[in-house]
Scaffold this motif. Structure first.
Motif, PDB file in Angstrom:
ATOM      1  N   VAL A 116      20.436  41.336 -56.056  1.00 53.21           N
ATOM      2  CA  VAL A 116      19.057  41.765 -55.815  1.00 53.21           C
ATOM      3  C   VAL A 116      19.047  43.192 -55.273  1.00 53.21           C
ATOM      4  O   VAL A 116      19.845  43.542 -54.411  1.00 53.21           O
ATOM      5  CB  VAL A 116      18.296  40.789 -54.878  1.00 53.21           C
ATOM      6  CG1 VAL A 116      18.972  40.654 -53.547  1.00 53.21           C
ATOM      7  CG2 VAL A 116      16.859  41.191 -54.681  1.00 53.21           C
ATOM      8  N   GLU A 117      18.188  44.006 -55.864  1.00 56.73           N
ATOM      9  CA  GLU A 117      17.955  45.362 -55.380  1.00 56.73           C
ATOM     10  C   GLU A 117      16.681  45.333 -54.554  1.00 56.73           C
ATOM     11  O   GLU A 117      15.669  44.778 -54.978  1.00 56.73           O
ATOM     12  CB  GLU A 117      17.807  46.333 -56.552  1.00 56.73           C
ATOM     13  CG  GLU A 117      19.073  46.441 -57.365  1.00 56.73           C
ATOM     14  CD  GLU A 117      18.910  47.241 -58.649  1.00 56.73           C
ATOM     15  OE1 GLU A 117      19.957  47.592 -59.219  1.00 56.73           O
ATOM     16  OE2 GLU A 117      17.775  47.494 -59.097  1.00 56.73           O
ATOM     17  N   LEU A 118      16.742  45.940 -53.356  1.00 49.04           N
ATOM     18  CA  LEU A 118      15.612  45.931 -52.444  1.00 49.04           C
ATOM     19  C   LEU A 118      15.221  47.355 -52.087  1.00 49.04           C
ATOM     20  O   LEU A 118      16.083  48.231 -51.991  1.00 49.04           O
ATOM     21  CB  LEU A 118      15.964  45.185 -51.156  1.00 49.04           C
ATOM     22  CG  LEU A 118      16.380  43.735 -51.316  1.00 49.04           C
ATOM     23  CD1 LEU A 118      17.882  43.604 -51.309  1.00 49.04           C
ATOM     24  CD2 LEU A 118      15.783  42.900 -50.210  1.00 49.04           C
ATOM     25  N   ASP A 119      13.934  47.557 -51.863  1.00 48.46           N
ATOM     26  CA  ASP A 119      13.428  48.849 -51.409  1.00 48.46           C
ATOM     27  C   ASP A 119      12.310  48.572 -50.420  1.00 48.46           C
ATOM     28  O   ASP A 119      11.299  47.945 -50.763  1.00 48.46           O
ATOM     29  CB  ASP A 119      12.907  49.683 -52.583  1.00 48.46           C
ATOM     30  CG  ASP A 119      12.615  51.128 -52.189  1.00 48.46           C
ATOM     31  OD1 ASP A 119      12.879  51.517 -51.035  1.00 48.46           O
ATOM     32  OD2 ASP A 119      12.126  51.876 -53.056  1.00 48.46           O
ATOM     33  N   GLY A 120      12.518  48.990 -49.179  1.00 47.74           N
ATOM     34  CA  GLY A 120      11.538  48.725 -48.132  1.00 47.74           C
ATOM     35  C   GLY A 120      10.908  49.984 -47.596  1.00 47.74           C
ATOM     36  O   GLY A 120      11.545  51.044 -47.541  1.00 47.74           O
ATOM     37  N   GLN A 121       9.646  49.871 -47.223  1.00 48.62           N
ATOM     38  CA  GLN A 121       8.918  50.987 -46.623  1.00 48.62           C
ATOM     39  C   GLN A 121       8.078  50.432 -45.481  1.00 48.62           C
ATOM     40  O   GLN A 121       7.362  49.442 -45.664  1.00 48.62           O
ATOM     41  CB  GLN A 121       8.005  51.653 -47.649  1.00 48.62           C
ATOM     42  CG  GLN A 121       8.738  52.190 -48.849  1.00 48.62           C
ATOM     43  CD  GLN A 121       7.780  52.552 -49.986  1.00 48.62           C
ATOM     44  OE1 GLN A 121       6.583  52.565 -49.820  1.00 48.62           O
ATOM     45  NE2 GLN A 121       8.353  52.824 -51.141  1.00 48.62           N
ATOM     46  N   TRP A 122       8.162  51.066 -44.310  1.00 50.13           N
ATOM     47  CA  TRP A 122       7.431  50.624 -43.123  1.00 50.13           C
ATOM     48  C   TRP A 122       6.577  51.749 -42.569  1.00 50.13           C
ATOM     49  O   TRP A 122       6.996  52.903 -42.550  1.00 50.13           O
ATOM     50  CB  TRP A 122       8.410  50.177 -42.039  1.00 50.13           C
ATOM     51  CG  TRP A 122       9.072  48.887 -42.351  1.00 50.13           C
ATOM     52  CD1 TRP A 122      10.217  48.718 -43.094  1.00 50.13           C
ATOM     53  CD2 TRP A 122       8.652  47.597 -41.964  1.00 50.13           C
ATOM     54  NE1 TRP A 122      10.524  47.388 -43.185  1.00 50.13           N
ATOM     55  CE2 TRP A 122       9.573  46.673 -42.484  1.00 50.13           C
ATOM     56  CE3 TRP A 122       7.576  47.116 -41.210  1.00 50.13           C
ATOM     57  CZ2 TRP A 122       9.460  45.304 -42.289  1.00 50.13           C
ATOM     58  CZ3 TRP A 122       7.467  45.751 -41.012  1.00 50.13           C
ATOM     59  CH2 TRP A 122       8.394  44.860 -41.542  1.00 50.13           C
TER      60      TRP A 122
END
Length: 186
Positions: free
Chosen positions: A61-67
């Motif tokens: 799984v490739e993940l990309d997070g932004q907060w």
């Protein structure tokens, strides 16, 4: 009460008494910061196991997070070993310090999460498609931060309070990042 019902009640009581509480990790060495760890790109690998602990599927799984302002978007793209590709977009909010809620397109209602020390626990109901039927299953995710780059995640999947499968995932944020593009060609 018949024998079967009594055994089920006793088993359920025993399991409930053995459950882990996230507060047990309050004094652990490192402090898992969910927002910091899941900010930016990372990759994970995992397996799904049936009740007999047999691996039934592998995935990457490739993940990309932004907060921003205690609200986060975590975009996940799953590559399964049978060629299936699926997506999940988590919308997470820190409601009070170390307490989170989350929603996603395949989650029923809201997920509830709590972080303490090195651990994070997230519980939710997932719509799980199997063949031509979609089941609602309870997910109990436990993430443990190993170091600044790695997390191990153990998830139990239950239906009607009975464990039906388990998932183990290893997250890695160390640079350079790999991708899942070659996952099915290995």
């Amino acid at each position: 009460m018949n024998k079967s019902a009594m055994c089920l009640l006793l088993s359920s009581s025993f399991l409930a008494s053995c459950s882990v509480n996230v507060d047990q990790y309050e004094d652990s060495d490192n402090n898992f910061d969910l927002q910091s760890y899941f900010d930016g790109k990372l990759i994970a690998w995992g397996v799904i196991q049936n009740l007999n602990d047999k691996v039934t599927r592998k995935f990457c799984v490739e993940l990309d997070g932004q907060w921003e302002n205690k609200k986060g978007l975590l975009v996940e793209k799953f590559y399964f070993d049978d060629g299936e590709i699926s997506y999940r977009n988590w919308h997470l909010t820190e409601t009070t310090p170390n307490h989170f809620t989350g929603t996603a397109e395949d989650v029923v209602g809201s997920a509830i999460g709590q972080q303490q020390g090195m651990a994070f626990n997230l519980q939710y109901t997932l719509k799980l498609p199997v063949d031509d039927t979609t089941y609602e299953v309870a997910m109990d995710d436990w993430m443990y931060q190993i170091d600044e780059y790695r997390i191990v995640n153990k998830t139990s999947i239950s239906k009607l309070s009975v464990n039906v499968a388990n998932v183990t995932i290893f997250f890695d944020k160390q640079l350079p990042l790999n991708t899942c593009l070659d996952f099915n060609n290995r």
